[in-house]
Design a protein around this motif. Structure first.
Motif, short mmCIF file in Angstrom:
data_model
loop_
_atom_site.label_atom_id
_atom_site.label_comp_id
_atom_site.label_asym_id
_atom_site.label_seq_id
_atom_site.Cartn_x
_atom_site.Cartn_y
_atom_site.Cartn_z
N SER A 91 21.35 -46.72 -44.47
CA SER A 91 23.33 -46.82 -44.38
C SER A 91 23.97 -45.70 -43.77
N GLY A 92 24.61 -46.21 -43.52
CA GLY A 92 25.48 -44.58 -43.60
C GLY A 92 25.42 -43.45 -42.51
N ASP A 93 24.30 -43.35 -41.76
CA ASP A 93 24.11 -42.65 -40.65
C ASP A 93 24.47 -42.82 -38.97
N PRO A 94 25.95 -42.72 -38.74
CA PRO A 94 25.97 -42.68 -37.07
C PRO A 94 24.82 -42.87 -36.32
N GLY A 95 25.52 -44.06 -35.58
CA GLY A 95 25.02 -44.91 -34.31
C GLY A 95 24.69 -43.95 -33.47
N THR A 96 23.95 -44.64 -32.18
CA THR A 96 23.61 -44.21 -30.94
C THR A 96 25.16 -44.12 -30.57
N HIS A 97 25.43 -42.79 -29.52
CA HIS A 97 26.82 -43.20 -28.33
C HIS A 97 25.60 -43.61 -26.21
N VAL A 98 26.35 -44.25 -26.25
CA VAL A 98 25.35 -44.95 -25.13
C VAL A 98 26.22 -44.08 -24.20
N GLY A 99 27.48 -44.25 -24.22
CA GLY A 99 28.53 -44.04 -22.50
C GLY A 99 29.87 -44.50 -22.85
N GLY A 100 30.43 -44.33 -21.73
CA GLY A 100 32.58 -44.99 -22.00
C GLY A 100 32.42 -45.96 -20.85
N PHE A 101 33.17 -46.73 -21.19
CA PHE A 101 33.56 -47.73 -20.29
C PHE A 101 34.79 -47.20 -20.02
N GLY A 102 35.53 -46.52 -18.78
CA GLY A 102 36.65 -46.87 -18.48
C GLY A 102 37.23 -48.05 -17.62
N LEU A 103 38.83 -48.53 -17.67
CA LEU A 103 39.12 -49.51 -17.06
C LEU A 103 40.36 -48.90 -16.80
N ASN A 104 40.91 -48.67 -15.34
CA ASN A 104 42.67 -48.27 -14.83
C ASN A 104 43.30 -49.84 -14.43
N SER A 105 44.52 -49.20 -14.33
CA SER A 105 45.47 -49.86 -14.73
C SER A 105 45.23 -50.93 -13.03
N ALA A 106 44.75 -50.43 -12.22
CA ALA A 106 44.35 -51.99 -11.02
C ALA A 106 43.00 -52.24 -11.19
#
Length: 335
Positions: free
Chosen positions: A226-241
């Protein structure tokens, strides 16, 4: 030309006669969800099954992929043509293994998004907990796959996306009902929310394709200390189109960069008569030039044809006099 014409007719016939299928959703999948507090669309969650979380976890470091499951036409139909300027519309991503082991992910593993305050800069990680501490959140997310009325598998695919569904937001299995099990906390765990506003698009362009992206980090929370950080998988980007992109390198979404713009991989087709057509889709506004080289060596690239601007994001250049042995092509923004 004849073969292409016949293929198009065959595809159109299939589209008219094929039955509408329900959305398959199982533990381990990621669900992208949209919700709005005002009309139009306050009674509908647009939910898209992005597929197994493992597909994103296991992508090569630094890789980027455009995701086609989100259809802009669905956003417009549900939330209006101004969906990208509505402050009351938001989006988020969650998934869980539930009580199952899915691949290498143990039971009660959860994947949850977290908004980036500054595109290209990671959000604070969601903290880890023991399996018991993740159970309630895991159950709420798993309910959206299948079970009560409102679960994703009970809804047909939209006419615009084979993996998207318009879910009644008042039903028990919907994103809205499951996310709001505990007031002010997403899915009984994530405080304050896994979502971000759908109108939070930066005006400055990104390193990825020159358009601004609002970004959600995806964090993997496996049972642990408990309290340890989760693992970063990546990022999802959304643009205005409405373009949805996943990248293992979130710095590609950084705004205000003056670095080169990644345009993706062009298609190269040798036509009857020996001419060569080089095409590219998803190009942002601007002026582009086709370049050719016999070897790709520095200083060997020359400009061909006349610079052009994309039509609905599409570029197409035809080299009527290709090199006799071999040639390499690239598309770049012109000055």
């Amino acid at each position: 030309m004849k073969r292409i014409f016949l293929a198009c007719i065959s595809f159109a016939t299939f589209g008219l006669t094929a039955p509408v299928q329900a959305i398959p959703a199982v533990t381990g999948d990621l669900i992208l969800g949209f919700r709005a507090s005002d009309a139009p669309g306050s009674n509908v969650n647009l939910e898209i099954n992005l597929g197994p979380a493992a597909n994103f976890v296991n992508m090569a470091a630094g890789s980027t992929s455009v995701l086609t499951g989100l259809a802009v036409a669905d956003l417009v139909e549900v939330y209006g043509a101004n969906w990208n300027s509505r402050a009351d519309l938001s989006w988020g991503i969650v998934g869980t293994t539930g009580t199952d082991t899915v691949g290498t992910a143990p039971p009660r593993t959860i994947w949850a998004s977290a908004p980036q305050t500054t595109p290209g800069t990671k959000s604070e990680p969601w903290p880890v907990s023991g399996a018991g501490g993740l159970q309630n959140a895991s159950n709420t997310v798993a309910t959206m796959y299948s079970g009560p009325t409102g679960s994703l598998v009970n809804f047909p695919a939209t006419s615009n996306s084979a993996t998207g569904a318009k879910v009644n937001a008042t039903l028990a299995g919907s994103w809205t009902i499951q996310e709001d099990q505990t007031a002010g906390v997403s899915f009984r765990r994530f405080n304050p929310t896994v979502r971000m506003s759908a109108n939070a698009f930066p005006t400055a362009g990104s390193a990825y394709d020159g358009t601004g992206y609002s970004v959600l980090d995806l964090w993997e929370i496996r049972p642990g200390t408990s309290g340890d950080p989760g693992t970063h998988v990546g990022g999802f980007g959304l643009n205005s189109a409405g373009k949805l992109v996943f990248s293992k390198d979130v710095t590609k979404f950084a705004s205000g960069t003056t670095g080169p713009v990644e345009l993706g991989i062009p298609t190269i087709v040798r036509n009857a008569g020996g001419t060569i057509t080089v095409g590219l889709t998803g190009a942002p506004d601007g002026s582009y030039i086709l370049q050719r080289s016999p070897s790709m060596a520095d200083g060997s690239w020359v400009d061909l044809l006349t610079p052009q601007s994309p039509a609905s994001g599409t570029l197409s250049f035809t080299d009527n006099s290709p090199l006799p042995l071999r040639g390499f092509y690239r598309i770049k923004k012109s000055a």
